[in-house]
Design a protein around this motif. Structure first.
Motif, PDB file in Angstrom:
ATOM      1  N   ILE A 236      -6.569   3.677   2.016  1.00 26.71           N
ATOM      2  CA  ILE A 236      -6.137   4.260   3.278  1.00 26.71           C
ATOM      3  C   ILE A 236      -5.336   3.191   4.001  1.00 26.71           C
ATOM      4  CG2 ILE A 236      -6.881   5.209   5.495  1.00 26.71           C
ATOM      5  CD1 ILE A 236      -9.373   6.234   4.063  1.00 26.71           C
ATOM      6  N   ALA A 237      -4.125   3.532   4.357  1.00 27.26           N
ATOM      7  CA  ALA A 237      -3.242   2.580   5.022  1.00 27.26           C
ATOM      8  C   ALA A 237      -2.939   3.070   6.430  1.00 27.26           C
ATOM      9  CB  ALA A 237      -1.948   2.425   4.234  1.00 27.26           C
ATOM     10  N   ASP A 238      -2.713   2.121   7.324  1.00 29.78           N
ATOM     11  CA  ASP A 238      -2.301   2.447   8.681  1.00 29.78           C
ATOM     12  C   ASP A 238      -0.946   3.142   8.603  1.00 29.78           C
ATOM     13  OD1 ASP A 238      -1.700   2.567  11.331  1.00 29.78           O
ATOM     14  OD2 ASP A 238      -1.854   0.394  11.696  1.00 29.78           O
ATOM     15  N   HIS A 239      -0.831   4.300   9.243  1.00 27.70           N
ATOM     16  CA  HIS A 239       0.400   5.079   9.160  1.00 27.70           C
ATOM     17  C   HIS A 239       1.603   4.336   9.708  1.00 27.70           C
ATOM     18  CE1 HIS A 239      -1.617   8.670   7.784  1.00 27.70           C
ATOM     19  NE2 HIS A 239      -2.537   8.465   8.720  1.00 27.70           N
ATOM     20  N   ASP A 240       1.389   3.479  10.704  1.00 23.15           N
ATOM     21  CA  ASP A 240       2.504   2.754  11.308  1.00 23.15           C
ATOM     22  C   ASP A 240       2.886   1.517  10.521  1.00 23.15           C
ATOM     23  OD1 ASP A 240       2.626   4.590  13.368  1.00 23.15           O
ATOM     24  OD2 ASP A 240       1.209   3.446  14.611  1.00 23.15           O
ATOM     25  N   SER A 241       2.045   1.099   9.632  1.00 21.65           N
ATOM     26  CA  SER A 241       2.295  -0.124   8.889  1.00 21.65           C
ATOM     27  C   SER A 241       1.927   0.092   7.424  1.00 21.65           C
ATOM     28  CB  SER A 241       1.464  -1.267   9.498  1.00 21.65           C
ATOM     29  OG  SER A 241       1.618  -2.430   8.749  1.00 21.65           O
ATOM     30  N   PRO A 242       2.802   0.705   6.639  1.00 24.31           N
ATOM     31  CA  PRO A 242       2.448   1.022   5.254  1.00 24.31           C
ATOM     32  C   PRO A 242       2.127  -0.188   4.392  1.00 24.31           C
ATOM     33  CG  PRO A 242       4.703   1.696   5.770  1.00 24.31           C
ATOM     34  CD  PRO A 242       4.109   1.137   7.004  1.00 24.31           C
ATOM     35  N   THR A 243       2.565  -1.377   4.790  1.00 23.45           N
ATOM     36  CA  THR A 243       2.255  -2.557   3.982  1.00 23.45           C
ATOM     37  C   THR A 243       0.872  -3.112   4.285  1.00 23.45           C
ATOM     38  OG1 THR A 243       3.268  -3.997   5.629  1.00 23.45           O
ATOM     39  CG2 THR A 243       4.680  -3.224   3.809  1.00 23.45           C
ATOM     40  N   ASP A 244       0.257  -2.661   5.377  1.00 20.61           N
ATOM     41  CA  ASP A 244      -1.070  -3.125   5.758  1.00 20.61           C
ATOM     42  C   ASP A 244      -2.119  -2.150   5.254  1.00 20.61           C
ATOM     43  OD1 ASP A 244      -3.161  -4.486   6.944  1.00 20.61           O
ATOM     44  OD2 ASP A 244      -2.914  -3.469   8.867  1.00 20.61           O
ATOM     45  N   ALA A 245      -2.438  -2.208   3.977  1.00 20.07           N
ATOM     46  CA  ALA A 245      -3.375  -1.266   3.374  1.00 20.07           C
ATOM     47  C   ALA A 245      -4.766  -1.867   3.329  1.00 20.07           C
ATOM     48  CB  ALA A 245      -2.916  -0.924   1.961  1.00 20.07           C
ATOM     49  N   THR A 246      -5.749  -1.027   3.517  1.00 24.15           N
ATOM     50  CA  THR A 246      -7.134  -1.456   3.383  1.00 24.15           C
ATOM     51  C   THR A 246      -7.823  -0.528   2.395  1.00 24.15           C
ATOM     52  OG1 THR A 246      -7.782  -0.102   5.248  1.00 24.15           O
ATOM     53  CG2 THR A 246      -7.281  -2.409   5.725  1.00 24.15           C
ATOM     54  N   SER A 247      -8.849  -1.016   1.811  1.00 22.76           N
ATOM     55  CA  SER A 247      -9.544  -0.232   0.796  1.00 22.76           C
ATOM     56  C   SER A 247     -10.576   0.673   1.443  1.00 22.76           C
ATOM     57  CB  SER A 247     -10.247  -1.182  -0.163  1.00 22.76           C
ATOM     58  OG  SER A 247     -11.108  -0.468  -0.990  1.00 22.76           O
ATOM     59  N   SER A 248     -10.682   1.859   0.900  1.00 20.28           N
ATOM     60  CA  SER A 248     -11.756   2.764   1.281  1.00 20.28           C
ATOM     61  C   SER A 248     -12.340   3.313   0.006  1.00 20.28           C
ATOM     62  CB  SER A 248     -11.199   3.901   2.146  1.00 20.28           C
ATOM     63  OG  SER A 248     -12.197   4.828   2.383  1.00 20.28           O
ATOM     64  N   ILE A 249     -13.585   3.036  -0.214  1.00 23.09           N
ATOM     65  CA  ILE A 249     -14.227   3.489  -1.440  1.00 23.09           C
ATOM     66  C   ILE A 249     -15.124   4.650  -1.099  1.00 23.09           C
ATOM     67  CG2 ILE A 249     -15.671   2.820  -3.354  1.00 23.09           C
ATOM     68  CD1 ILE A 249     -13.241   1.093  -3.357  1.00 23.09           C
TER      69      ILE A 249
ATOM     70  N   ALA B 241      -4.588   6.394  -7.570  1.00 18.90           N
ATOM     71  CA  ALA B 241      -5.345   5.803  -8.685  1.00 18.90           C
ATOM     72  C   ALA B 241      -4.721   4.480  -9.109  1.00 18.90           C
ATOM     73  CB  ALA B 241      -5.403   6.782  -9.857  1.00 18.90           C
ATOM     74  N   ARG B 242      -3.377   4.424  -9.143  1.00 19.60           N
ATOM     75  CA  ARG B 242      -2.677   3.185  -9.505  1.00 19.60           C
ATOM     76  C   ARG B 242      -2.963   2.088  -8.488  1.00 19.60           C
ATOM     77  NH1 ARG B 242       1.260   0.210  -8.307  1.00 19.60           N
ATOM     78  NH2 ARG B 242       2.068   1.478  -6.615  1.00 19.60           N
ATOM     79  N   LEU B 243      -2.906   2.425  -7.189  1.00 13.41           N
ATOM     80  CA  LEU B 243      -3.150   1.434  -6.145  1.00 13.41           C
ATOM     81  C   LEU B 243      -4.583   0.901  -6.204  1.00 13.41           C
ATOM     82  CD1 LEU B 243      -1.327   3.099  -3.115  1.00 13.41           C
ATOM     83  CD2 LEU B 243      -0.651   1.003  -4.303  1.00 13.41           C
ATOM     84  N   VAL B 244      -5.544   1.794  -6.420  1.00 15.40           N
ATOM     85  CA  VAL B 244      -6.944   1.371  -6.514  1.00 15.40           C
ATOM     86  C   VAL B 244      -7.134   0.478  -7.733  1.00 15.40           C
ATOM     87  CG1 VAL B 244      -9.303   2.176  -6.923  1.00 15.40           C
ATOM     88  CG2 VAL B 244      -7.878   3.336  -5.227  1.00 15.40           C
TER      89      VAL B 244
END
Length: 196
Positions: free
Chosen positions: A183-196, A144-147
């Protein structure tokens, strides 16, 4: 579909020798065909005719290639005791297709999924997808914080969400649920993308 693709599909239904026998095309020509091959007009017409008939027959007789070859060789009373193969060799595919009737309706997406069959070995290795995942409270709060942070950084996106969510609910029904999460790529936690 390219001529080579048609031939490849025919090879999954009939042997090269059976294709050669029905079409009158030399077996060597069929065996040497490659994706970039160009066929003579007569060869292409014979393969097109066989492909049209074989794909029309396949749904009615199942996927057994032995059965398909047998049906094509069997004399048919509706064809004056001639076989489908005989008429195809004579270039009379239109008569065969007329005898077979119009093609059936294309299967719906649901029917395609219902008819989907996996190799038994692959099925044995698959595991069921969990139907419900219950994240802990800390994880829910963090999501919720990240969103909220992402939407706070992009007010234009935040202003569009109510309309998007309303359309989703209209489409899927009022019993659908919408979860806002990242939802973030498991191998790259800093590369997050939004999923609504």
């Amino acid at each position: 579909m390219s001529p080579y693709d048609e031939l490849a599909e025919l090879r999954s239904m009939l042997t090269v020798q059976e294709i050669a026998d029905v079409t009158g095309v030399r077996r060597e020509t069929l065996s040497r065909a490659r994706p970039d091959s160009r066929f003579q007009r007569r060869t292409q017409k014979a393969l097109d005719d066989l492909y049209a008939v074989a794909t029309r027959l396949r749904p009615t007789i199942g996927g057994d290639p032995v059965h398909l070859a047998a049906v094509m060789r069997r004399p048919q009373s509706a064809l004056a005791q001639r076989s489908i193969a005989d008429l195809l060799r004579e270039g009379r595919a239109d008569e065969v297709l007329e005898h077979l009737g119009p093609p059936g309706p294309e299967p719906t997406a649901r029917e395609q999924l219902e008819n989907l069959r996996f190799d038994p070995e692959l099925s044995a290795r698959l595991s069921p997808t969990p139907t419900e995942v219950h994240p802990d409270e800390a994880q829910v709060a963090e999501e919720a914080r990240l969103v909220a942070a992402m939407l706070g950084a992009d007010p234009e996106l935040a202003s569009l969400l109510p309309e998007i969510e309303a359309k989703i609910l209209r489409h899927f029904g009022s019993d659908a649920t919408i979860d806002r999460t990242i939802i973030a790529d498991h191998d790259s936690p800093t590369d997050a993308t939004s999923s609504i």
